[in-house]
Design a protein around this motif. Structure first.
Motif, PDB file in Angstrom:
ATOM      1  N   PRO A 173       0.822  -1.204   0.000  1.00 59.65           N
ATOM      2  CA  PRO A 173       0.000   0.000   0.000  1.00 59.65           C
ATOM      3  C   PRO A 173       0.862   1.263   0.000  1.00 59.65           C
ATOM      4  CG  PRO A 173      -0.426  -1.342   1.969  1.00 59.65           C
ATOM      5  CD  PRO A 173       0.468  -2.120   1.085  1.00 59.65           C
ATOM      6  N   GLY A 174       0.366   2.299  -0.590  1.00 61.78           N
ATOM      7  CA  GLY A 174       1.080   3.570  -0.591  1.00 61.78           C
ATOM      8  C   GLY A 174       2.128   3.657  -1.670  1.00 61.78           C
ATOM      9  N   HIS A 175       2.476   2.519  -2.243  1.00 66.21           N
ATOM     10  CA  HIS A 175       3.359   2.518  -3.395  1.00 66.21           C
ATOM     11  C   HIS A 175       2.437   2.454  -4.592  1.00 66.21           C
ATOM     12  CE1 HIS A 175       5.830   1.125  -0.094  1.00 66.21           C
ATOM     13  NE2 HIS A 175       6.888   1.441  -0.780  1.00 66.21           N
ATOM     14  N   PRO A 176       2.092   3.594  -5.155  1.00 64.78           N
ATOM     15  CA  PRO A 176       1.107   3.569  -6.223  1.00 64.78           C
ATOM     16  C   PRO A 176       1.579   2.645  -7.309  1.00 64.78           C
ATOM     17  CG  PRO A 176       2.329   5.634  -6.226  1.00 64.78           C
ATOM     18  CD  PRO A 176       2.688   4.902  -4.987  1.00 64.78           C
ATOM     19  N   GLU A 177       0.606   1.919  -7.883  1.00 65.33           N
ATOM     20  CA  GLU A 177       1.027   1.240  -9.079  1.00 65.33           C
ATOM     21  C   GLU A 177       1.489   2.415  -9.928  1.00 65.33           C
ATOM     22  OE1 GLU A 177      -2.237  -1.546  -9.902  1.00 65.33           O
ATOM     23  OE2 GLU A 177      -1.157  -2.866  -8.562  1.00 65.33           O
ATOM     24  N   GLY A 178       2.689   2.471 -10.288  1.00 60.21           N
ATOM     25  CA  GLY A 178       3.396   3.648 -10.802  1.00 60.21           C
ATOM     26  C   GLY A 178       4.800   3.597 -10.196  1.00 60.21           C
ATOM     27  N   TYR A 179       4.877   3.048  -9.009  1.00 59.20           N
ATOM     28  CA  TYR A 179       6.140   2.809  -8.317  1.00 59.20           C
ATOM     29  C   TYR A 179       7.049   1.911  -9.150  1.00 59.20           C
ATOM     30  CZ  TYR A 179       9.007   0.897  -4.437  1.00 59.20           C
ATOM     31  OH  TYR A 179      10.011   0.491  -3.618  1.00 59.20           O
ATOM     32  N   LEU A 180       6.443   0.872  -9.715  1.00 57.74           N
ATOM     33  CA  LEU A 180       7.233  -0.055 -10.517  1.00 57.74           C
ATOM     34  C   LEU A 180       7.832   0.647 -11.731  1.00 57.74           C
ATOM     35  CD1 LEU A 180       4.934  -3.189 -10.404  1.00 57.74           C
ATOM     36  CD2 LEU A 180       7.163  -2.906  -9.302  1.00 57.74           C
ATOM     37  N   GLU A 181       7.059   1.546 -12.322  1.00 55.71           N
ATOM     38  CA  GLU A 181       7.579   2.250 -13.494  1.00 55.71           C
ATOM     39  C   GLU A 181       8.716   3.179 -13.105  1.00 55.71           C
ATOM     40  OE1 GLU A 181       4.477   1.857 -12.769  1.00 55.71           O
ATOM     41  OE2 GLU A 181       3.297   1.320 -14.526  1.00 55.71           O
ATOM     42  N   GLY A 182       8.609   3.806 -11.948  1.00 57.24           N
ATOM     43  CA  GLY A 182       9.716   4.653 -11.503  1.00 57.24           C
ATOM     44  C   GLY A 182      10.983   3.820 -11.363  1.00 57.24           C
ATOM     45  N   PHE A 183      10.830   2.684 -10.759  1.00 55.75           N
ATOM     46  CA  PHE A 183      11.943   1.746 -10.632  1.00 55.75           C
ATOM     47  C   PHE A 183      12.461   1.332 -12.011  1.00 55.75           C
ATOM     48  CE2 PHE A 183      12.308   0.308  -6.191  1.00 55.75           C
ATOM     49  CZ  PHE A 183      13.605  -0.174  -6.214  1.00 55.75           C
ATOM     50  N   ALA A 184      11.529   1.038 -12.891  1.00 51.34           N
ATOM     51  CA  ALA A 184      11.920   0.578 -14.224  1.00 51.34           C
ATOM     52  C   ALA A 184      12.672   1.668 -14.983  1.00 51.34           C
ATOM     53  CB  ALA A 184      10.691   0.139 -15.009  1.00 51.34           C
ATOM     54  N   ASN A 185      12.325   2.925 -14.730  1.00 50.48           N
ATOM     55  CA  ASN A 185      13.066   3.998 -15.386  1.00 50.48           C
ATOM     56  C   ASN A 185      14.537   3.951 -15.002  1.00 50.48           C
ATOM     57  OD1 ASN A 185      10.760   4.916 -16.619  1.00 50.48           O
ATOM     58  ND2 ASN A 185      10.316   6.450 -15.046  1.00 50.48           N
ATOM     59  N   ILE A 186      14.785   3.673 -13.730  1.00 50.17           N
ATOM     60  CA  ILE A 186      16.171   3.546 -13.283  1.00 50.17           C
ATOM     61  C   ILE A 186      16.855   2.399 -14.026  1.00 50.17           C
ATOM     62  CG2 ILE A 186      17.661   3.051 -11.284  1.00 50.17           C
ATOM     63  CD1 ILE A 186      16.294   5.663 -10.848  1.00 50.17           C
ATOM     64  N   TYR A 187      16.174   1.278 -14.089  1.00 47.50           N
ATOM     65  CA  TYR A 187      16.771   0.119 -14.759  1.00 47.50           C
ATOM     66  C   TYR A 187      17.006   0.381 -16.240  1.00 47.50           C
ATOM     67  CZ  TYR A 187      17.371  -3.475 -11.265  1.00 47.50           C
ATOM     68  OH  TYR A 187      17.851  -4.223 -10.238  1.00 47.50           O
ATOM     69  N   ALA A 188      16.033   0.985 -16.895  1.00 51.24           N
ATOM     70  CA  ALA A 188      16.171   1.216 -18.336  1.00 51.24           C
ATOM     71  C   ALA A 188      17.344   2.154 -18.604  1.00 51.24           C
ATOM     72  CB  ALA A 188      14.875   1.806 -18.887  1.00 51.24           C
TER      73      ALA A 188
END
Lengths: 377, 377, 377, 377
Positions: free
Chosen positions: A313-328
């Protein structure tokens, strides 16, 4: 270990939007592997798109019929296919795969015409294969939660359904400015008789039915094309009468400035109300009649769904994309490093890390000394 | 075609949280392939976790040193490794890979101690390999947008920075109720001297620096452990003095009921203000002093960033997960079908699709007849 | 029938802001009648202002001492007086009326200096008259509701208090552009040693104490004047230590673009949290730990207060009504006093005012000593 | 000095809601003095209510005709009267005062029947007195601001109007539990043919017309009584066609749990969109098409209205102040009338009232004919 399902795709070539979304979605939980495609109706584009995705050239097809025939014969042929073409192709494409026992995951709306839709229903009924329509908004955890609450009687008997889906991207005649997305959506040949009512009104209509479990029995609609020269509706007002006496109001629009993708559902029953908005998808408002409003969150207190447990909770689905931006971007950097380059970048470095540890250390030291000022240099 | 980078992982075994997040993030844009791992400090768990992820057993290691050594010698050994262990392992793990020229993507905070942090900085400086720290919040498109606006002078000279990161999950002594996530985070041996200030305060601190481009020069901190028996701080109040005269206030807490993951940054300068909140990550408020507040959205008008272009404005990063839920459950269904089963499910069917097309058809017919009621049966 | 209390006013001439607010508040519930005034220190302006308000010219005075003397002798002289001058006049004006048995309703902060504040406390203690300080934010129904909930234990033992009061109207040097409101607020002679910390920080400080019932014991403050040439602070960062171990953070600012009057309080205890924001004053968020957030509304479900019942829920009530609540309850108190009663009440007292002046004094002293902790006892 | 207008009141006895609101509104700016009343149809209650308000017993009347006759003859008789009775009395009461040259400030809806509404229009046209209808929501500063922006072309040609007014207080059969407010509102004898569509739908309808300046030309309505035994509609869905091609959707409901008084208007034109919500009345969203959304605030940057300047931006203003704006401007009009002037103004007129009653009548007729389109001309 979880097995990966062999997936093909029809449509979704280089400049498409929804095809890419389907591919990311298929990849997110690592349950599929894209191995074949007929990615465009234009053979050259189909091949270029396949190459860009790293498909085996032998499995990057020029047309979906050829693809269906050959893949059905391969030992490790595709088990499922995603159909992500414009609406008028859905039926023909789906049929080819279904009749060969290949599962179909198809974008909405089902087809461009009612006649095609009925034929597709029959094709599914005859087939030894599954058919899934990506009414993707039904995949949101809080939408599932809402449906579950209604089913469990949290609202009592449903009385009123308010559903709306306004956008603003067709406020001007984008279809005449070369925007492909706008072209086919405003073209009756490719979209069918409904414009915005087909493109997004169907999402709103489906969502209302999904959450409430009610079927609409009749409707009265006032469709309008506000942009001069546009051949399909760009605004739709619909009054609905549901089974069991419930009444609904549906608004869909693509000419409402200030609305990006503002799908929103409100349901009211004898015992309470629910509200959900797609642009804030991790939240669900619930008002038991006579009590304070409550804000349910994905994964938070009162959440009883099992869908969407990837992040807390509190990690909007959107959190994963922020993480993925770092990885990309790390991938970019790694590739550049292979080639001996060291481009500027925004990624956090070891010095940022040192800074953070120094911060913690300083906080602890300051706090121990009664919050004295401590240098960070 | 985009090449996939061969990735390894240290930590991230079956019951970890952040390891799974790293894997999804790595997969989202299809730029990495996970091929090796030392997924747990417990050999049995390491192997079981590797099997669950489909790793080649020969590349599922019991410890990270063995992994680093062998992978460095393999022709197709890993090119990069994600270090997602508790904080106290970061340095030792990263060192082994860095010194063998393997890039490291490491979770934050950098290390548990300042001494380790300094050693890691040296290790990075010596290495022919990249080091990226996943301060993931800097990966949000609107955070990048904010940074860019500050850099371009939209706020003028910065005066005041308000950053906060409250959570509520440690309001009670969860570390004594068997919650692994709580155990190591409240254990000085594994987390270092900072509790919540290290776990999440570092994110807040990093975010403030990332967006403003300012360095903190000194701080005064008041740390507190409110939960009886807790050995590390669970609430931190920090006053900051930045270079160039700016002042900051930082609050991080894990005992603030009603806050799930409420990281929030506000920056004020001579010419304007900015506000961003992690729980609504697609939005950024900008107030040029003396003008109305403006709401910028990811991909919307005024957005100048290039990060995060996977989906259009109004489709919250969250949209992809909704889609992925459909795909994941379709995979379940497909697997069940292989085994001859046909379980109940919530996925949209062809009948839902027919319903949608019927809806469009009815709308068009009703609207043509002056919004007469039209049956949907 | 409800009797109207005969009211006088000191200050509040034609171009003043807060005087007009006091008059509307006094009128809202029809409990007062304005019959006399010394509306300005400038005799001409005093008379013109009295005429504009329809005062009997014989009761429109040039100075407050004359007013106090004569009104005290009149058979139908004023029973109460509203003191709405700049801060440095509060003590002298209040004293004249108090010693003649005329009740005083005084704007905050109590005085410009701690010495004056202490003298005023004594004057009140000696007087046979009431003294009410218009810490108007304590008059909001949802603030009373919050206080009541804390008192009844809804949050358990309080741990963390976050209170902030940012504004943006002094982002530039308005005091040098002829804005009277800005001039005296940035002038140490008229405002005292605190700038924004006195003007609005005292509201924040008072609000935190009012709702939690806790006394601050010490503070460490970092005050700053960001606008060049400004003689008093325009931004204040304060760390607070409360009785019983609670910790607080207070931010007040008048240089935060995008903030009009953004007073906001958040309180967290062992069992839950509360949030209230002045710009949305009819709402109160309550999170019992481990349950969904609840949104309480003025007059809505779960509302147990009796203040603010003029209009139903959903009909927003504002700043004037908060003020009027103070006046209406002061009227109750005055009537009770006439009958020799001294009922319990929630109105701010001279001691609350002393507390506020002590807070400002402590902030200034702490900030001068590099934010050293300063006792508030 | 500003003169006070002598005001009478018909209705508004001890247990009424809206009468008290009118009195506060009249008092807020000190432009009126209540000197006479026929406060209830029940003589005893009329007298008790008059006493409670401190009226001279000689001017506390048992019926409004007697009041009109006598006050018209008094030298200092009332100049204006507020009519705040249930709807079915409006016409008869207003007529008595109008024909004697006494200005009427009347609550909405204008009358209970269309026939009465037409007669009242004639009475106003014949009278040498003003008639103001308290469509109080048009008194909110941000509503005026919205109207002004539309008039100045900020939205270009209007296309779509979305207006809604949901409440929840009649979700259960409150009219059978002794709630007087619910009784007369659900009684066709006293309210007329429209239930919630008359009570609050008329506000929504009026607001849409006020802001856009457009006239509705036809409508199709689907009214429903969800609560068993209720004789008037408690939910209304209405499709509207406006002059110049604009289309509208209106929803009013009193059975929507979670909605207290959620009047909300959204207007979209070729060049932009506006949004306003009564429960957050100090805000107005404006989106120029293709630019970021902007948040205008009462008194803030970009605010060009002159209404509502009592308190600064950020100090929330509410329902009472909106009402008071109507009263204050009615006072201006009355004063101008005394001097023979007839300035332009924005106050709701008897024609606005006729329009509202016509709207209710059309809704009821359309709904009875299965939501057929009904002309509003």
């Amino acid at each position: 270990m979880t097995r990966r399902i062999r997936l093909g795709m029809v449509g979704g070539g280089n400049d498409a939007f929804i095809g890419g979304v389907h591919r990311i979605a298929a990849r997110l939980d690592d349950r599929y592997e894209l191995v074949a495609g007929a990615l465009s109706a234009t053979p050259e584009k189909a091949r270029a798109s396949g190459a860009a995705l790293g498909l085996d050239p032998a499995r990057s097809y020029d047309d979906f019929t050829a693809m269906a025939k050959r893949e059905a014969r391969l030992k490790d042929g595709i088990e499922a296919v995603a159909v992500v073409t414009p609406n008028h192709v859905h039926y023909a494409a789906a049929r080819e795969f279904l009749k060969r026992g290949i599962h179909v995951i198809c974008d909405k709306p089902l087809t461009a015409t009612l006649a095609d839709a009925r034929k597709l229903v029959k094709a599914v009924e005859r087939a030894d294969a599954l058919f899934v329509l990506t009414h993707n908004y039904t995949g949101y955890p809080m939408v599932r939660q809402a449906r579950d609450m209604v089913a469990r009687g949290a609202l009592g008997r449903i009385r009123v359904i308010q559903v709306e889906y306004p956008q603003d991207w067709l406020t001007t005649a984008m279809e005449r400015e070369g925007l492909k997305q706008a072209e086919w959506r405003t073209d009756p040949e490719r979209s069918g008789a409904g414009g915005c009512v087909g493109d997004i009104g169907t999402h709103a209509y489906n969502l209302a039915g999904f959450v409430t479990g009610l079927r609409a029995e009749s409707l009265a609609a006032d469709l309008q094309s506000f942009v001069e020269g546009r051949r399909l509706d760009d605004n739709a007002h619909v009054m609905l009468r549901y089974a069991d006496g419930a009444r609904g109001l549906l608004w869909s629009s693509q000419v409402a400035p200030g609305n990006e993708n503002a799908l929103r559902l409100r349901v009211y029953g004898e015992a309470g109300g629910l509200e959900w908005a797609q642009e804030d998808p991790n939240l669900l408002w619930h008002t038991p009649h006579g009590e304070p409003k409550r804000l349910l969150t994905r994964g938070g207190a009162g959440f009883t769904e099992t869908t969407g447990a990837r992040i807390p909770p509190g990690h909007p689905e959107g959190y994963l994309e922020g993480f993925a931006n770092i990885y990309a971007q790390a991938a970019d950097l790694i590739e550049a490093h292979r080639e001996g380059a060291a481009p500027d970048h925004l990624l956090p470095t070891v010095h940022d890390g040192l800074d953070g540890v120094r911060f913690v250390d300083a906080c602890v030291r300051s706090s121990k000394r009664d919050a004295a000022w401590v240098s960070l240099r």
